[in-house]
Design a protein around this motif. Structure first.
Motif, PDB file in Angstrom:
ATOM      1  N   ILE A 586      14.757 -21.803  37.192  1.00 23.30           N
ATOM      2  CA  ILE A 586      14.913 -21.324  38.569  1.00 23.30           C
ATOM      3  C   ILE A 586      14.536 -22.478  39.500  1.00 23.30           C
ATOM      4  O   ILE A 586      13.375 -22.908  39.528  1.00 23.30           O
ATOM      5  N   GLU A 587      15.534 -22.982  40.240  1.00 24.19           N
ATOM      6  CA  GLU A 587      15.331 -24.124  41.126  1.00 24.19           C
ATOM      7  C   GLU A 587      15.581 -23.710  42.577  1.00 24.19           C
ATOM      8  O   GLU A 587      16.387 -22.819  42.852  1.00 24.19           O
ATOM      9  N   ASP A 588      14.883 -24.389  43.493  1.00 25.25           N
ATOM     10  CA  ASP A 588      15.086 -24.102  44.906  1.00 25.25           C
ATOM     11  C   ASP A 588      15.057 -25.398  45.712  1.00 25.25           C
ATOM     12  O   ASP A 588      14.793 -26.476  45.165  1.00 25.25           O
ATOM     13  N   THR A 589      15.336 -25.270  46.987  1.00 25.58           N
ATOM     14  CA  THR A 589      15.315 -26.414  47.905  1.00 25.58           C
ATOM     15  C   THR A 589      14.211 -26.218  48.934  1.00 25.58           C
ATOM     16  O   THR A 589      14.382 -26.495  50.115  1.00 25.58           O
ATOM     17  N   GLY A 590      13.051 -25.702  48.474  1.00 28.49           N
ATOM     18  CA  GLY A 590      11.949 -25.386  49.377  1.00 28.49           C
ATOM     19  C   GLY A 590      10.982 -26.539  49.568  1.00 28.49           C
ATOM     20  O   GLY A 590      11.336 -27.716  49.406  1.00 28.49           O
ATOM     21  N   ILE A 591       9.740 -26.189  49.867  1.00 25.97           N
ATOM     22  CA  ILE A 591       8.750 -27.207  50.245  1.00 25.97           C
ATOM     23  C   ILE A 591       8.244 -28.012  49.061  1.00 25.97           C
ATOM     24  O   ILE A 591       7.626 -29.053  49.236  1.00 25.97           O
ATOM     25  N   GLY A 592       8.484 -27.533  47.838  1.00 23.60           N
ATOM     26  CA  GLY A 592       8.072 -28.277  46.660  1.00 23.60           C
ATOM     27  C   GLY A 592       6.597 -28.102  46.342  1.00 23.60           C
ATOM     28  O   GLY A 592       5.861 -27.395  47.023  1.00 23.60           O
ATOM     29  N   ILE A 593       6.169 -28.778  45.276  1.00 24.66           N
ATOM     30  CA  ILE A 593       4.786 -28.703  44.801  1.00 24.66           C
ATOM     31  C   ILE A 593       4.273 -30.125  44.612  1.00 24.66           C
ATOM     32  O   ILE A 593       4.916 -30.920  43.922  1.00 24.66           O
ATOM     33  N   PRO A 594       3.118 -30.491  45.185  1.00 21.33           N
ATOM     34  CA  PRO A 594       2.552 -31.820  44.936  1.00 21.33           C
ATOM     35  C   PRO A 594       2.308 -32.038  43.447  1.00 21.33           C
ATOM     36  O   PRO A 594       1.888 -31.118  42.732  1.00 21.33           O
ATOM     37  N   LYS A 595       2.560 -33.256  42.965  1.00 20.79           N
ATOM     38  CA  LYS A 595       2.442 -33.538  41.531  1.00 20.79           C
ATOM     39  C   LYS A 595       1.041 -33.274  41.012  1.00 20.79           C
ATOM     40  O   LYS A 595       0.861 -32.817  39.884  1.00 20.79           O
ATOM     41  N   GLU A 596       0.024 -33.569  41.828  1.00 19.72           N
ATOM     42  CA  GLU A 596      -1.342 -33.365  41.358  1.00 19.72           C
ATOM     43  C   GLU A 596      -1.707 -31.890  41.251  1.00 19.72           C
ATOM     44  O   GLU A 596      -2.739 -31.530  40.688  1.00 19.72           O
TER      45      GLU A 596
END
Length: 951
Positions: A586-596
């Motif tokens: 499930i993919e989106d074009t939202g704000i994302g998640i910081p890698k850390e």
């Protein structure tokens, strides 16, 4: 002076004994824990190994008894049934088998093996020397390999032999790899000659020293726990081992689970050394101080009294309560710590008093008695200063000046005991809260679900029906989410059970899309889904839990996406013999998640940033529940950022991936062809049962459809008559029905059908009256086309007939009213909530029945005694008299009709309470129409004489 020395030495000795006793106790617990773990692992592993080995031997003998293996030399067709069965056997045991060979008495040989690419290689050749065969199975060591040989005999004539090259080491390694923990234990396999066949101790070779003990176990064929010394190339390892004999393909081995002794002792030794070192330092310092004081006392007699006082101050300052008692429990001496601990700071005149007069201990908590690792006689539990105290004590007898005395040392464990009681109270409060919340939340949910069901029964237009359907599905999902929140502790404890239900993946994906479509349309976000072509459409699993995981991730995606799209992809990650590992992305074009933050995204109540909850809302529980559910379904879940569909660096998007394990429910490939069957009268069925009379509903259903059938009662002693009948009359029957019950093991019948090849020639239906988890997949593996669970509806049978016979002419007979419930049923519903009363009336009215309502248990009993209802639906929680007590009263008064419990508390304990107190069934709230129908069908079904309208 000698007395002071004796007291001091006794004190030091007592402290050392206390520590020694404490660590001995911990050591015993450590050793006991290691023993239990190794024994349980060894037992489980050996049973698994022997089960696979026995399964292999049985299947080999099954092939010998059911096929003419010598046909491989009459034809070199690679697709003959014998070769296919050998390939299937090879595929089931690829690690145990290295090669399969068939020899005849004319030096002809056939070889079958699996190459590195996974392809089967067959080879026909002529042996240089005629293979010598025995008339019985044997296991021989030839050319550094173990050969398992079985004679091929027909009509008492030896025709040849079937040989398997057995790879014991690889087979054992494949099983033991699931039990090895590099930082704790390892496993190894030994033969009766003392040779280590396999070990997984980081590829270190070693020899066993105490071979004599192992030989004794081999001779007795038993199990033993022993301490061992293992010699490797670099060192000697002292270990504790659990040894058990087992038999793998006619050869005896010893399976050993070991743990290095230092692993058990390391934490204990470290703590003991640290503590002992501290005691030695303190004791040495005190001893030095004592010597100095005594030396000065000898030099200056006038300071003798002061020196004694100094010693007593040291004794009183020791942070352990110490009391010296005579044999009759009179206090001879007590230090300051013990005095304040037991009697308080203001208590005086303690010396010379009896302990029993001053301390009246309570009985220790029953829960602690059952759970504590210590003797509860070592505890004082008493009230002091309006508070309860718990003291751990240890008694040490000693003789001083020829007088028998007793030293009692004390440690105040009140904080620990309070913590234990607070934890127990918290757990009890949590359980009570969950039970009450379950009941309170389910009551309004019952109204929502019930009225949604009722609304769907009304004549609505298409748009209204769609709205009502969305309300219904959304309330079902909400109920599921509420259940997960209320059962969160059960999920964490791994006690949640999964369903095994056939469903369509496409339907679940479409449901989630439709559920979130209004929100997505409002934000102008596209929801796109793609299911790979090799994904089976019809599978067996838990659709509700899968839907919940996808819904949780979709909810997150919509919450954190302001524009763009959300993509759902489903593909096959792995497939083997009907088992599928499916990958959902499930993919989106939202704000994302910081890698850390990716590693913490699945922690309880955690979100990527602290500001997220303020801006977008939510608790972060959804991803945690999703992770737990995915792991229950045999998969894993992980998150990535950025997503592969994002094109804007300001909104990198997120990508959630998870896998689950399912079983394909696609129809088996069979050899029959039903396209020529146009009429129901052309269909013939064989019903296999152990029933003495025709109580099976399938007979009535077949009569109504016009399907011809023959009833066959299986005799346990002569089952081969049935199989011979089907082999001879294979073209007579299109449908074979097996009735699985306590009297007849339908799965065993189906297994023999599969072994004889009968299962592939007919449409098979298995009807179970003994359903358990795993039966659905078990039936599919056996080649069963349809698995029905009693009570089942005639519509289910009709639908499967329609699906299996696509050429049936529907104009000849049109089915109506496939289920028929008795028209006149006198029903009482005991329910105190007015909303639930309205829901109940609406549900029963839509089914076609009027009901009477009792507002509490007293009314339910009185009304039943006057009207003698056919069935009672009883709420378990009601004022004045609850459902359980009302049921007990009704049973005492002679009421014999069925009583069905209705409750918002869906716990297993609530269900057991209902059944054990005289109720016949159990329905959870929100109550659904299908559940009510099944109960009425079960108790009030009538034979259907004419279910068809003839044109």
């Amino acid at each position: 002076m000698k007395k002071i020395y004796s007291i001091f030495i006794s004190l030091i000795a007592f402290i050392l004994i206390i520590n020694f006793t404490f660590y001995i106790s911990i050591y015993r617990q450590q050793l006991s824990s290691a023993q239990s773990i190794l024994k349980e692992q060894n037992k489980t592993c050996s049973e698994n190994l022997e089960k696979i080995s026995l399964d292999f031997e049985n299947k080999v003998k099954g092939i010998l008894s059911s096929d003419s293996l010598m046909s491989v030399f009459n034809t070199k067709n690679k697709d003959i049934l014998s070769i296919q069965k050998l390939k299937l056997l090879y595929s089931e045991f690829p690690i145990l088998i290295s090669n399969i060979t068939i020899f005849d008495t004319n030096k002809n040989a056939f070889s079958l093996y699996l190459d590195k690419t996974g392809n089967f290689i067959t080879d026909y050749y002529t042996a240089h020397v005629q293979k010598v065969f025995l008339t019985h199975e044997s296991l021989n060591f030839e050319n550094d390999e173990y050969i398992y040989s079985l004679p091929i005999i027909k009509n008492k004539q030896l025709l040849g032999g079937l040989c398997f090259t057995i790879n014991y080491a690889s087979f054992v390694q494949s099983i033991l790899q699931h039990y090895k923990f590099d930082d704790y234990n390892w496993q190894w396999l030994i033969n009766n000659l003392g040779t280590v066949v396999f070990n997984n101790l980081s590829n270190i070779k070693f020899e066993v020293v105490n071979q004599e003990s192992i030989n004794n176990v081999f001779n007795k064929k038993s199990e033993i726990a022993l301490f061992q010394k293992i010699i490797t190339e670099k060192s000697t390892i002292h270990c504790y081992s659990q040894f058990k004999t087992l038999t793998l393909v006619k050869r005896n081995f010893g399976l050993v689970f070991s743990v290095a002794y230092k692993k058990i002792l390391r934490p204990l030794v470290y703590r003991a050394i640290t503590s002992s070192f501290l005691i030695i330092i303190v004791g040495g310092f005190l001893f030095w101080l004592l010597i100095k004081i005594l030396s000065e006392k000898e030099l200056q007699n006038k300071k003798a009294h002061d020196s004694e006082l100094n010693l007593m101050k040291i004794f009183d300052s020791i942070p352990i309560g110490v009391m010296i008692l005579t044999q009759d429990k009179t206090i001879r001496h007590i230090n300051q710590t013990a005095s304040e601990m037991l009697y308080g700071k203001n208590e005086t005149n303690i010396i010379g008093r009896n302990v029993a007069d001053m301390i009246t201990p309570k009985n220790f908590d029953d829960k602690v008695k059952s759970d504590s690792a210590y003797d509860t006689g070592h505890f004082y539990v008493f009230d002091k200063d309006a508070n309860e105290y718990t003291i751990y004590k240890n008694d040490i007898p000693f003789i001083l000046n020829k007088e028998e005395l007793l030293i009692e040392a004390f440690i105040d464990v009140t904080p620990i005991e309070k913590s234990r009681k607070l934890e127990a109270a918290a757990n009890l409060a949590k359980s009570d809260f969950l039970a009450k919340m379950s009941h309170e939340i389910r009551t309004p949910m019952n109204g929502i679900v019930g009225m949604a069901d009722a609304l769907l029964q009304q004549p609505l237009n298409e748009e209204q029906h769609e709205y009502a359907e969305i309300v219904k599905k959304s309330s079902d999902l909400l109920l599921s989410l509420i259940n997960d929140i209320l059962d969160f502790s059960k999920v964490e404890a791994g006690k949640m059970m999964l369903e095994e239900i056939p469903f369509y993946i496409k339907d679940e994906i479409n449901f989630v899309k439709e559920l979130f479509k209004p929100i997505a349309d409002q934000k102008e976000i596209k929801i796109i889904s793609h299911i790979a072509s090799n994904v089976p459409g019809h599978i067996i699993g838990d659709p509700f839990r899968l839907r919940q995981v996808i819904s949780n991730l979709m909810s997150n995606a919509l919450k954190f996406t302001q524009e763009g799209e959300i993509v759902i992809n489903v593909e096959v990650a792995e497939e083997y013999s009907g088992h599928f590992t499916l990958l959902f992305v499930i993919e989106d074009t939202g704000i994302g998640i910081p890698k850390e933050k990716l590693d913490t995204i699945f922690a309880s109540y955690t979100q990527a940033e602290g500001s997220i909850s303020r801006k977008y809302g939510g608790t972060g529980l959804g991803t945690t529940i999703s992770k737990q559910l995915v792991e229950l379904m045999g998969g894993e879940i992980w998150a990535e950022s950025p997503s592969t569909i994002s094109t804007d660096s300001s909104f990198p998007g997120s990508k959630f991936n998870f896998t689950i394990e399912v079983f394909s429910n696609e129809r088996s490939q069979k050899s029959y062809d039903f396209t020529q069957i146009k009429e129901y009268q052309q269909i013939n069925a064989l019903v296999i049962t152990r029933e003495e009379n025709r109580t099976e509903p399938i007979f009535a259903y077949f009569d109504n459809f016009g399907i011809n059938y023959e009833r066959y009662k299986v005799h346990v002693d002569t089952p081969e008559l049935l199989f011979n009948k089907l082999l001879i009359e294979y073209d007579k029957f299109q449908i074979v029905v097996i009735s699985d019950s306590h009297e007849l093991d339908g799965f065993k019948v189906a297994k023999i059908m599969q072994d004889k090849g009968i299962i592939f020639k007919h449409l098979f239906i298995l009807i179970s009256n003994n359903d358990i988890t795993g039966n659905f997949i078990r039936a599919k593996r056996l080649g069963i086309d349809y698995y029905l669970i009693k009570p089942y509806e005639s519509s289910e049978v009709f639908n499967l007939v329609q699906e299996s016979f696509p050429s049936l002419n529907p104009g000849t007979r049109i089915p109506v009213g496939l289920n028929k419930i008795r028209k006149e049923i006198n029903i009482l519903v005991a329910e105190d909530n007015m909303i639930n009363q309205k829901v109940a009336k609406t549900i029963f009215k839509n089914i076609g029945f009027e009901i009477e309502i009792a507002a509490n248990g007293i009314e339910a009993v009185d009304m039943t005694m006057k009207n003698n209802y056919d069935i009672i639906f009883m709420d378990m929680m009601m004022p004045e008299k609850d459902g359980v007590q009302a049921t007990k009263d009704l049973r005492k008064k002679g009421y014999k009709g069925p009583i069905i419990a209705m409750t918002a508390n869906a716990s297993k304990e609530s269900k057991n309470k209902a059944i054990t107190n005289g109720m016949d069934g159990f329905i959870t709230k929100p109550t659904k129409m299908d559940a009510i129908k099944k109960i009425l069908i079960k108790y009030f079904s009538e034979p259907i004489h004419d279910n068809f309208i003839h044109p």
